[in-house]
Design a protein around this motif. Sequence first.
Motif, PDB file in Angstrom:
ATOM      1  N   VAL A 143      38.029 -13.111 -13.763  1.00 45.27           N
ATOM      2  CA  VAL A 143      38.122 -12.450 -14.538  1.00 45.27           C
ATOM      3  C   VAL A 143      37.620 -13.222 -15.826  1.00 45.27           C
ATOM      4  N   THR A 144      37.665 -14.761 -16.261  1.00 42.04           N
ATOM      5  CA  THR A 144      37.716 -15.140 -16.978  1.00 42.04           C
ATOM      6  C   THR A 144      35.909 -15.076 -17.009  1.00 42.04           C
ATOM      7  N   ILE A 145      35.595 -15.311 -15.804  1.00 40.81           N
ATOM      8  CA  ILE A 145      33.685 -15.249 -15.940  1.00 40.81           C
ATOM      9  C   ILE A 145      32.593 -13.841 -15.833  1.00 40.81           C
ATOM     10  N   GLY A 146      33.824 -12.780 -15.591  1.00 44.69           N
ATOM     11  CA  GLY A 146      33.201 -11.854 -16.069  1.00 44.69           C
ATOM     12  C   GLY A 146      32.942 -10.891 -14.572  1.00 44.69           C
ATOM     13  N   GLY A 147      34.553 -11.132 -13.899  1.00 41.69           N
ATOM     14  CA  GLY A 147      34.263 -10.177 -12.764  1.00 41.69           C
ATOM     15  C   GLY A 147      35.033  -9.112 -13.228  1.00 41.69           C
ATOM     16  N   SER A 148      35.731  -8.348 -11.547  1.00 36.97           N
ATOM     17  CA  SER A 148      35.821  -6.927 -12.744  1.00 36.97           C
ATOM     18  C   SER A 148      37.949  -7.258 -11.893  1.00 36.97           C
ATOM     19  N   SER A 149      38.733  -6.657 -11.680  1.00 36.51           N
ATOM     20  CA  SER A 149      39.970  -6.565 -11.513  1.00 36.51           C
ATOM     21  C   SER A 149      40.167  -6.863 -10.305  1.00 36.51           C
ATOM     22  N   ALA A 150      39.469  -5.726  -9.570  1.00 37.38           N
ATOM     23  CA  ALA A 150      39.476  -5.267  -8.829  1.00 37.38           C
ATOM     24  C   ALA A 150      39.155  -6.304  -7.166  1.00 37.38           C
ATOM     25  N   ASP A 151      37.743  -6.829  -7.914  1.00 35.82           N
ATOM     26  CA  ASP A 151      36.990  -8.033  -7.016  1.00 35.82           C
ATOM     27  C   ASP A 151      37.508  -9.429  -6.992  1.00 35.82           C
ATOM     28  N   SER A 152      38.245  -9.808  -8.217  1.00 35.90           N
ATOM     29  CA  SER A 152      39.519 -10.661  -8.572  1.00 35.90           C
ATOM     30  C   SER A 152      40.444 -10.248  -7.636  1.00 35.90           C
ATOM     31  N   ARG A 153      41.016  -9.512  -7.451  1.00 37.43           N
ATOM     32  CA  ARG A 153      42.218  -9.628  -6.592  1.00 37.43           C
ATOM     33  C   ARG A 153      42.465  -9.613  -5.510  1.00 37.43           C
ATOM     34  N   LEU A 154      40.829  -8.928  -4.580  1.00 37.59           N
ATOM     35  CA  LEU A 154      39.906  -9.181  -3.504  1.00 37.59           C
ATOM     36  C   LEU A 154      39.966 -10.883  -3.640  1.00 37.59           C
ATOM     37  N   VAL A 155      39.679 -10.998  -3.524  1.00 41.11           N
ATOM     38  CA  VAL A 155      38.877 -12.181  -3.656  1.00 41.11           C
ATOM     39  C   VAL A 155      40.493 -13.266  -3.852  1.00 41.11           C
ATOM     40  N   GLY A 156      41.559 -13.169  -4.498  1.00 36.43           N
ATOM     41  CA  GLY A 156      42.398 -14.111  -4.125  1.00 36.43           C
ATOM     42  C   GLY A 156      43.930 -13.134  -3.223  1.00 36.43           C
ATOM     43  N   ALA A 157      43.987 -11.973  -2.781  1.00 33.91           N
ATOM     44  CA  ALA A 157      44.460 -11.553  -1.367  1.00 33.91           C
ATOM     45  C   ALA A 157      43.742 -12.240   0.101  1.00 33.91           C
ATOM     46  N   ALA A 158      42.006 -12.043  -0.509  1.00 29.49           N
ATOM     47  CA  ALA A 158      42.200 -12.583   0.799  1.00 29.49           C
ATOM     48  C   ALA A 158      42.300 -14.318   1.073  1.00 29.49           C
ATOM     49  N   MET A 159      42.324 -15.133   0.199  1.00 33.82           N
ATOM     50  CA  MET A 159      42.779 -16.545   0.437  1.00 33.82           C
ATOM     51  C   MET A 159      44.189 -16.950   0.788  1.00 33.82           C
ATOM     52  N   ILE A 329      38.764 -17.289  12.256  1.00 32.99           N
ATOM     53  CA  ILE A 329      39.368 -16.027  10.871  1.00 32.99           C
ATOM     54  C   ILE A 329      39.344 -16.185   9.503  1.00 32.99           C
ATOM     55  N   ASP A 330      40.003 -17.780   9.363  1.00 31.68           N
ATOM     56  CA  ASP A 330      38.603 -18.374   7.399  1.00 31.68           C
ATOM     57  C   ASP A 330      37.121 -18.441   8.044  1.00 31.68           C
ATOM     58  N   ALA A 331      37.099 -18.585   8.314  1.00 35.45           N
ATOM     59  CA  ALA A 331      35.520 -19.065   9.302  1.00 35.45           C
ATOM     60  C   ALA A 331      34.944 -17.667   8.519  1.00 35.45           C
ATOM     61  N   PHE A 332      35.417 -16.274   9.250  1.00 33.34           N
ATOM     62  CA  PHE A 332      34.528 -15.329   9.156  1.00 33.34           C
ATOM     63  C   PHE A 332      35.695 -14.715   7.107  1.00 33.34           C
ATOM     64  N   ILE A 333      36.198 -15.125   6.866  1.00 32.31           N
ATOM     65  CA  ILE A 333      36.693 -14.564   5.760  1.00 32.31           C
ATOM     66  C   ILE A 333      35.577 -15.272   4.806  1.00 32.31           C
ATOM     67  N   TRP A 334      35.472 -16.543   4.855  1.00 37.16           N
ATOM     68  CA  TRP A 334      33.928 -16.994   3.671  1.00 37.16           C
ATOM     69  C   TRP A 334      32.903 -16.503   4.416  1.00 37.16           C
ATOM     70  N   TYR A 335      32.399 -17.024   5.427  1.00 34.75           N
ATOM     71  CA  TYR A 335      31.332 -15.799   5.529  1.00 34.75           C
ATOM     72  C   TYR A 335      30.881 -15.167   4.483  1.00 34.75           C
ATOM     73  N   PHE A 336      32.164 -14.250   4.571  1.00 38.20           N
ATOM     74  CA  PHE A 336      31.701 -12.677   3.442  1.00 38.20           C
ATOM     75  C   PHE A 336      31.200 -13.321   2.172  1.00 38.20           C
ATOM     76  N   PHE A 337      32.670 -13.657   1.994  1.00 41.60           N
ATOM     77  CA  PHE A 337      32.276 -14.760   0.614  1.00 41.60           C
ATOM     78  C   PHE A 337      30.726 -15.446   0.397  1.00 41.60           C
ATOM     79  N   PHE A 338      30.834 -15.922   1.443  1.00 39.67           N
ATOM     80  CA  PHE A 338      29.877 -16.891   1.213  1.00 39.67           C
ATOM     81  C   PHE A 338      28.141 -16.265   1.060  1.00 39.67           C
TER      82      PHE A 338
END
Length: 426
Positions: A143-159, A329-338
């Motif tokens: 959120v601090t760098i300008g992302g939406s709340s939904a996208d930020s929560r998606l990253v947090g939940a995935a991690m 599974i961790d790697a596939f999650i990382w591929y998407f966000f990378f």
Amino acid sequence: MIAVLLSFVFAVVVYLAPQAVLPPEDARKFGIVMLFGFLIRMGAAVFLREVPLFSHGASNTADAGFYELASGIVTQIWFGQGYPSFITADQINIPQARNAMLAVNVYALVHYLNGGEMSRMGCVAINALVACMTCLQLVRLGVTIGGSSADSRLVGAAMLFSPGFVFHTADLFKDGISALLVVTAVVSAFRLAERFTISDLCIGIVCLFGTWYVRFYLVFLVSAPLVLSLLGIRSGSAARAVIALAFAFAAAVAIIGLTSAADEAIEVGLDTFETATSANARDYNAQGGSGVRFDDSNPWVSFPLRLLYTLFSPFPWQSGSIGFHGGKIDAFIWYFFFYRGARAARVMWREDRGTLVMFLVVLIPLTVAYATTMANVGLMLRQRIPIVMLGSVLAVRDRRRQRASSEFADDSATSSPIDQGSQAAA
């Protein structure tokens, strides 16, 4: 008893904590997600050590067993002296715990509050809380760098639910505490870059101090964004940059002229690098089920392959144990966000270069440092947790998705009453 008390208190904290970062409705949703992540770790800790996850013959506990043993010794020292105090590695004879004394002292405090009885579940409650707070900080950073709340929560939940992070925060490992300190230090840096506050500066310094007692080499790498933030790289204030440079120059002169701290830091950094890249260290780390050996006759030739393994292993075609496949599974999650993060970085280089640079001054040196020591896929999966987390946050600035959402909203807002009526009828 202490485990039950800590579990209940921390569960309440986990559910309520998002209210300090997100709007009420988003906070409620993410509070439920974090509570679920907390409970998963507490449940997994009950049977995790009994499941044969790895094929190399070692116990699932690995370093966690040494940290548990060391924390018991620290507890005995405290009862002997009559009060708790920070115990350093020199006071116990367990070399495997030398670089994890913050975690060891935290676990020892749980045992101490339990009357000296070992409380593994109480320590797991600490790590489960740490894992949730780390992911909440990722949401805050997004959120601090300008992302939406939904996208930020998606990253947090995935991690939060990535199998590797769950495993290493459902036992007495130090990786959760390390990730929290690194991520929080970076969040403080971004907040300082926008507006200087004493509280954020203190938080950043405390995180660096704590990192020294978990993974001390990270201090040299995580300091960079804090330095850039004090220069006001995202504030656009020339006066702030001049003042910060003047103070930094004066502080450097005082430290170099009056103390030996600079020389000691350089010596520690060089010794650490030489030790980690030595043939003995690489051979030792290459032992086990997921060890990898490279042709080191020419380091520059093997470096690209090391870099590839550092960032993206375990690869889909590789065989291995249950734990190894869980790492995929961790790697596939990382591929998407990378992919999304790399796409966002291209836009940020044109539109918001200061923000991107603050990420890169952490991600690039950390990746290069780990690539030079790469010898074990399982170990790298643990060590690169901060790289994956911070790199994934870049994905919240993926303009293509934001643009698609914006165009959909605009189309709905500008449709004619007839169109709206037709849509309602449909």
